[in-house]
Design an enzyme around this catalytic site. Structure first.
Site, short mmCIF file in Angstrom:
data_model
loop_
_atom_site.label_atom_id
_atom_site.label_comp_id
_atom_site.label_asym_id
_atom_site.label_seq_id
_atom_site.Cartn_x
_atom_site.Cartn_y
_atom_site.Cartn_z
N LYS A 159 0.83 -1.21 0.00
CA LYS A 159 0.00 0.00 0.00
C LYS A 159 0.86 1.26 0.00
CE LYS A 159 -3.92 -0.13 2.24
NZ LYS A 159 -4.94 -0.22 3.32
N GLY A 165 -7.73 6.63 -2.80
CA GLY A 165 -8.45 6.32 -4.03
C GLY A 165 -8.08 5.01 -4.66
N GLY A 166 -7.45 4.10 -3.89
CA GLY A 166 -7.12 2.79 -4.42
C GLY A 166 -5.85 2.73 -5.24
N GLU A 201 0.66 -4.78 4.67
CA GLU A 201 -0.35 -5.26 5.60
C GLU A 201 -0.73 -6.69 5.22
OE1 GLU A 201 -3.01 -1.32 6.80
OE2 GLU A 201 -3.77 -2.75 5.34
N GLU A 289 -6.56 3.48 7.93
CA GLU A 289 -6.11 4.82 7.58
C GLU A 289 -7.12 5.86 8.06
OE1 GLU A 289 -7.12 6.01 3.21
OE2 GLU A 289 -6.57 3.88 3.15
N ARG A 293 -10.43 14.96 6.20
CA ARG A 293 -11.27 15.84 5.37
C ARG A 293 -12.70 15.34 5.42
NH1 ARG A 293 -12.12 12.15 1.41
NH2 ARG A 293 -10.37 10.82 0.82
N VAL A 296 -16.76 11.90 0.39
CA VAL A 296 -17.84 11.82 -0.58
C VAL A 296 -19.11 11.26 0.07
CG1 VAL A 296 -18.59 10.81 -2.78
CG2 VAL A 296 -16.20 11.49 -2.48
#
Length: 463
Positions: A159, A165-166, A201, A289, A293, A296
């Site tokens: 990761k 956003g993947g 992970e 994580e 902010r 969506v």
């Protein structure tokens, strides 16, 4: 300090959402727009609209200097970054504060600490919050990655430490996979976020994605309960619900308490989300994580709690305390949000910019459509394909699914293909109705349902 004028450093539906929240508080707004966004709805709704650069985001919405200059030139005393673009850019937050403006979000040091996912894992562990077994911070090269992978066991997730956003994510099943995929993930992360750092992970194959919405004023932190976001395509969320039906009351309480504990440990200010993997088979949850902010999918939390998260962000950024206590935040009913994107599911979800020739928005009790669309609007090809979010609320999940299917059948967006038909098919799927999903479920479902007809209609419904 009193906030009188907010600079909206974003675009699309989140910019519209911010403008509406500010107006309800009696605050004026200045909307940034690129050369491609001159006619967007947010630019029409704001008190003032200001050009900030060419169509390409790196020269407009990601241009920190241009954004700050526009805010200062137009007498703003605060900046709201929305989500994406500069919303989790610690340098931008620092620039805004040093210029004497209020950044509507957490402090730069909080963004910096929690924005690096490897650092955030360490801080979570220090706060006693469970994390997925993995590396302690970033991995320094292939040799260290191999040692970590052998310790936690394959398969492992590679990761990116920065961004989201993947992107910058791979799954390695063997040491050979690890050798091949680490350079790929690092290169993708570097291109997307300017940071090629990685961590590892343990891979949880049938995990559910559950996240907790929190609010803080720098001292006190509360939660607005959790959401489930397990329906994903290429690790991008497409459907979100609140509350998470997969959790028992005891797990829900422990999960939300852990999120508040971690947010308090960093003196969190504003709205934020702590994301977790939930192992449905074992009943375990692991922090993965934090997003520093608004997200969506925030409307589903608003719908079940009645808390206006964006308005509360503005208030605490101005120095006010949270307007409500944890005891005042109650859950009522069930909410579902689906993302309506300008993409063609029948052609591999190819983005499809173009002009909106006709628009009919669903209504009725418990239906909300957060969008940037209006009839005649031309969708530019330079940005994310999200057109809007259809959100429904009802007394329980079963009724919310029925209401979603009804609302989707009423939604008409003509001129471009959208993902509405995909969501209509999912709303009528028995496995979705049963809640038998996980983060890889939709990928398998799409293999079995490769084409979603554009004229799909709901199946007969019975109450």
């Amino acid at each position: 300090m009193a906030i009188r004028r907010i600079f909206v450093a974003n675009r699309g539906e989140i910019a519209v959402r911010i403008i509406r929240a500010a107006r309800e508080l009696g605050i004026a707004t200045v909307q940034a727009f690129s050369a491609a966004d001159r006619d967007m709805l947010a630019a029409r709704l704001a008190d003032v609209a200001v050009p900030v650069g060419p169509a390409h985001a790196t020269k407009s919405y990601l241009n920190k200097e241009a954004m700050l200059k526009a805010a200062l030139d137009h007498g703003c005393d605060a900046v709201h970054p929305g989500y994406g673009f500069l919303s989790e850019n610690a340098e931008f937050a620092e620039m805004v504060e040093k210029a004497g403006l209020v950044f509507i979000g957490p402090k730069a040091e909080t963004i910096r600490a929690m924005g690096d996912k490897a650092t955030a894992r360490l801080m979570a562990a220090q706060a006693g919050v469970p994390t997925v077994p993995g590396s302690e911070g970033r991995i320094e090269g292939i040799d260290e990655a191999r040692r970590v992978a052998e310790t936690i066991g394959y398969p492992v997730m590679i990761k990116a430490s920065a961004g989201g956003g993947g992107r910058g994510i791979r799954v390695a099943g063997t040491a050979a996979d690890l050798d091949k995929l680490i350079p790929q993930a690092s290169a993708e992360a570097l291109a997307a976020f300017g940071d090629g750092g990685l961590y590892l992970e343990r891979f949880v194959p049938r995990a559910r994605h559950v996240e907790v919405q929190i609010l803080g004023d720098g001292e006190n932190v509360i939660h607005a309960y959790e959401r489930e976001c397990s329906l994903q395509r290429h690790r991008q969320k497409v459907w979100e619900e609140a509350p998470a039906a997969c959790l028992s009351p005891a797990v829900r309480e422990a999960l939300c308490e852990s999120a508040v504990r971690l947010a308090k440990s960093v003196s969190y200010r504003g709205a934020g989300t702590l994301e977790y993997l939930y192992d449905d088979d074992r009943g375990d949850f692991f922090f993965i994580e934090m997003n520093t902010r608004i997200q969506v999918e925030h409307p589903v939390s608003e719908m079940i709690t009645g808390v206006d998260l964006v308005r509360e962000m503005i208030r605490v950024a101005a120095g006010e305390k949270l307007s409500l206590s944890q005891e005042q935040v109650k859950v009522s009913g069930h909410a579902i949000e689906v993302r309506i994107n300008a993409e063609d599911p029948a052609r591999g979800f190819m983005p499809a910019p173009g002009a909106i020739t006709s628009l009919s928005v669903p209504g009725g009790m418990g239906v909300r459509f957060d969008t940037m669309l209006y009839q005649g609007y031309s969708i530019p090809p330079f940005y994310d394909s999200l057109l809007g979010k259809l959100i429904v609320w009802d007394t329980d999940r079963r009724m919310a699914l029925l209401r979603l299917a009804r609302a989707l059948s009423e939604l008409k967006v003509e001129g471009v293909p959208t993902t509405a038909a995909l969501h209509l098919a999912l709303a009528n799927d028995p496995q979705v109705a049963a809640g038998s999903v996980h983060t890889r479920w939709l990928e398998d479902w799409l293999q079995a349902h490769p084409l979603v007809p554009a004229d799909a209609r709901p199946l007969p419904l019975t109450a």
